[in-house]
Design a protein around this motif. Structure first.
Motif, PDB file in Angstrom:
ATOM      1  N   MET A  34       0.926  -1.038   0.054  1.00 26.78           N
ATOM      2  CA  MET A  34      -0.125  -0.004   0.069  1.00 26.78           C
ATOM      3  C   MET A  34       0.884   1.211   0.012  1.00 26.78           C
ATOM      4  SD  MET A  34      -2.905  -1.238   2.570  1.00 26.78           S
ATOM      5  CE  MET A  34      -3.639   0.442   2.798  1.00 26.78           C
ATOM      6  N   PHE A  35       1.862   1.139   0.827  1.00 27.50           N
ATOM      7  CA  PHE A  35       2.895   2.297   0.913  1.00 27.50           C
ATOM      8  C   PHE A  35       3.552   2.648  -0.651  1.00 27.50           C
ATOM      9  CE2 PHE A  35       7.499   3.748   1.468  1.00 27.50           C
ATOM     10  CZ  PHE A  35       7.151   4.744   1.881  1.00 27.50           C
ATOM     11  N   ALA A  36       4.017   1.730  -1.203  1.00 30.25           N
ATOM     12  CA  ALA A  36       4.493   1.527  -2.566  1.00 30.25           C
ATOM     13  C   ALA A  36       3.588   2.129  -3.532  1.00 30.25           C
ATOM     14  CB  ALA A  36       5.041   0.321  -2.979  1.00 30.25           C
ATOM     15  N   ALA A  37       2.041   1.600  -3.533  1.00 34.89           N
ATOM     16  CA  ALA A  37       1.211   2.338  -4.498  1.00 34.89           C
ATOM     17  C   ALA A  37       0.925   3.566  -4.163  1.00 34.89           C
ATOM     18  CB  ALA A  37       0.036   1.350  -4.260  1.00 34.89           C
ATOM     19  N   THR A  38       1.015   4.020  -2.968  1.00 36.30           N
ATOM     20  CA  THR A  38       0.848   5.502  -2.603  1.00 36.30           C
ATOM     21  C   THR A  38       2.061   6.123  -3.222  1.00 36.30           C
ATOM     22  OG1 THR A  38      -0.370   5.037  -0.607  1.00 36.30           O
ATOM     23  CG2 THR A  38       0.480   7.136  -0.858  1.00 36.30           C
ATOM     24  N   ARG A  39       3.294   5.691  -3.019  1.00 36.69           N
ATOM     25  CA  ARG A  39       4.133   6.443  -3.594  1.00 36.69           C
ATOM     26  C   ARG A  39       3.987   6.525  -5.136  1.00 36.69           C
ATOM     27  NH1 ARG A  39       8.498   8.371  -0.417  1.00 36.69           N
ATOM     28  NH2 ARG A  39       9.834   8.363  -2.239  1.00 36.69           N
ATOM     29  N   ARG A  40       3.759   5.455  -6.043  1.00 35.85           N
ATOM     30  CA  ARG A  40       3.636   5.498  -7.384  1.00 35.85           C
ATOM     31  C   ARG A  40       2.469   6.448  -7.602  1.00 35.85           C
ATOM     32  NH1 ARG A  40       1.819  -0.024  -9.559  1.00 35.85           N
ATOM     33  NH2 ARG A  40       1.720   1.230 -11.429  1.00 35.85           N
ATOM     34  N   PHE A  41       1.341   6.572  -7.045  1.00 37.65           N
ATOM     35  CA  PHE A  41       0.382   7.660  -7.457  1.00 37.65           C
ATOM     36  C   PHE A  41       0.835   9.081  -7.138  1.00 37.65           C
ATOM     37  CE2 PHE A  41      -3.493  10.193  -6.952  1.00 37.65           C
ATOM     38  CZ  PHE A  41      -4.207   9.392  -7.936  1.00 37.65           C
ATOM     39  N   GLU A  42       1.509   9.243  -5.992  1.00 35.80           N
ATOM     40  CA  GLU A  42       2.206  10.639  -5.553  1.00 35.80           C
ATOM     41  C   GLU A  42       3.153  11.001  -6.900  1.00 35.80           C
ATOM     42  OE1 GLU A  42       3.414  10.263  -1.690  1.00 35.80           O
ATOM     43  OE2 GLU A  42       1.330  10.613  -0.906  1.00 35.80           O
ATOM     44  N   ALA A  43       3.915  10.189  -7.111  1.00 39.04           N
ATOM     45  CA  ALA A  43       5.083  10.496  -8.225  1.00 39.04           C
ATOM     46  C   ALA A  43       4.555  10.797  -9.448  1.00 39.04           C
ATOM     47  CB  ALA A  43       5.988   9.354  -8.260  1.00 39.04           C
ATOM     48  N   SER A  44       3.193   9.965  -9.856  1.00 47.39           N
ATOM     49  CA  SER A  44       2.553  10.213 -11.074  1.00 47.39           C
ATOM     50  C   SER A  44       1.692  11.718 -10.998  1.00 47.39           C
ATOM     51  CB  SER A  44       1.630   9.132 -11.283  1.00 47.39           C
ATOM     52  OG  SER A  44       0.814   9.414 -12.557  1.00 47.39           O
ATOM     53  N   ALA A  45       1.120  11.880  -9.798  1.00 47.99           N
ATOM     54  CA  ALA A  45       0.463  13.410  -9.673  1.00 47.99           C
ATOM     55  C   ALA A  45       1.591  14.323  -9.771  1.00 47.99           C
ATOM     56  CB  ALA A  45      -0.123  13.131  -8.474  1.00 47.99           C
ATOM     57  N   GLN A  46       2.615  14.224  -9.408  1.00 49.89           N
ATOM     58  CA  GLN A  46       3.730  15.336  -9.325  1.00 49.89           C
ATOM     59  C   GLN A  46       4.151  15.499 -10.787  1.00 49.89           C
ATOM     60  OE1 GLN A  46       3.901  17.347  -7.230  1.00 49.89           O
ATOM     61  NE2 GLN A  46       5.833  16.959  -5.937  1.00 49.89           N
ATOM     62  N   ARG A  47       4.286  14.615 -11.626  1.00 51.73           N
ATOM     63  CA  ARG A  47       4.538  14.672 -12.843  1.00 51.73           C
ATOM     64  C   ARG A  47       3.465  15.286 -13.765  1.00 51.73           C
ATOM     65  NH1 ARG A  47       6.747   9.256 -12.093  1.00 51.73           N
ATOM     66  NH2 ARG A  47       4.864   8.402 -12.816  1.00 51.73           N
ATOM     67  N   VAL A  48       2.233  15.158 -13.538  1.00 52.87           N
ATOM     68  CA  VAL A  48       1.253  15.623 -14.233  1.00 52.87           C
ATOM     69  C   VAL A  48       1.021  17.047 -13.710  1.00 52.87           C
ATOM     70  CG1 VAL A  48      -1.752  15.655 -13.975  1.00 52.87           C
ATOM     71  CG2 VAL A  48      -0.201  13.409 -14.180  1.00 52.87           C
ATOM     72  N   ALA A  49       1.361  17.477 -12.297  1.00 51.18           N
ATOM     73  CA  ALA A  49       1.275  18.839 -12.127  1.00 51.18           C
ATOM     74  C   ALA A  49       2.281  19.653 -12.738  1.00 51.18           C
ATOM     75  CB  ALA A  49       1.597  18.864 -10.741  1.00 51.18           C
ATOM     76  N   THR A  50       3.500  19.144 -13.370  1.00 50.51           N
ATOM     77  CA  THR A  50       4.325  19.920 -14.198  1.00 50.51           C
ATOM     78  C   THR A  50       4.172  19.740 -15.417  1.00 50.51           C
ATOM     79  OG1 THR A  50       5.838  17.703 -14.604  1.00 50.51           O
ATOM     80  CG2 THR A  50       6.162  19.196 -12.654  1.00 50.51           C
ATOM     81  N   MET A  51       2.907  19.251 -16.052  1.00 50.94           N
ATOM     82  CA  MET A  51       2.527  19.373 -17.488  1.00 50.94           C
ATOM     83  C   MET A  51       2.713  20.790 -18.222  1.00 50.94           C
ATOM     84  SD  MET A  51      -0.245  16.358 -17.787  1.00 50.94           S
ATOM     85  CE  MET A  51      -0.509  16.614 -19.615  1.00 50.94           C
TER      86      MET A  51
END
Length: 75
Positions: free
Chosen positions: A11-28
């Motif tokens: 669950m921790f790893a999934a949360t980290r994956r989601f957060e990293a993806s959200a950060q990339r989307v925020a830089t679009m």
């Protein structure tokens, strides 16, 4: 092997994956950002399913533990 500890880390790893993806989307909107919205959407959906699968593992382990305790109480 402790299934709850393993699933908690999942669950921790999934949360980290989601957060990293959200950060990339925020830089679009940044001029030098090369982010694929489609790839990030798939990444976030995958992370969500990974989280849910690990949560289901924890719930199942808890149910099994409760059932075991009930069996022990009957003895």
């Amino acid at each position: 092997m402790d299934p709850i500890a393993t699933a908690s880390y999942g669950m921790f790893a999934a949360t980290r994956r989601f957060e990293a993806s959200a950060q990339r989307v925020a830089t679009m909107g940044a001029p030098d950002a090369q982010v694929s919205y489609e790839k990030e959407a798939v990444e976030q959906i995958s992370a969500k399913h990974q989280f849910k699968a690990n949560l289901a593992t924890i719930e199942t382990a808890r149910e099994m533990w409760d059932a075991l305790l009930k069996i022990q109480e009957r003895r």
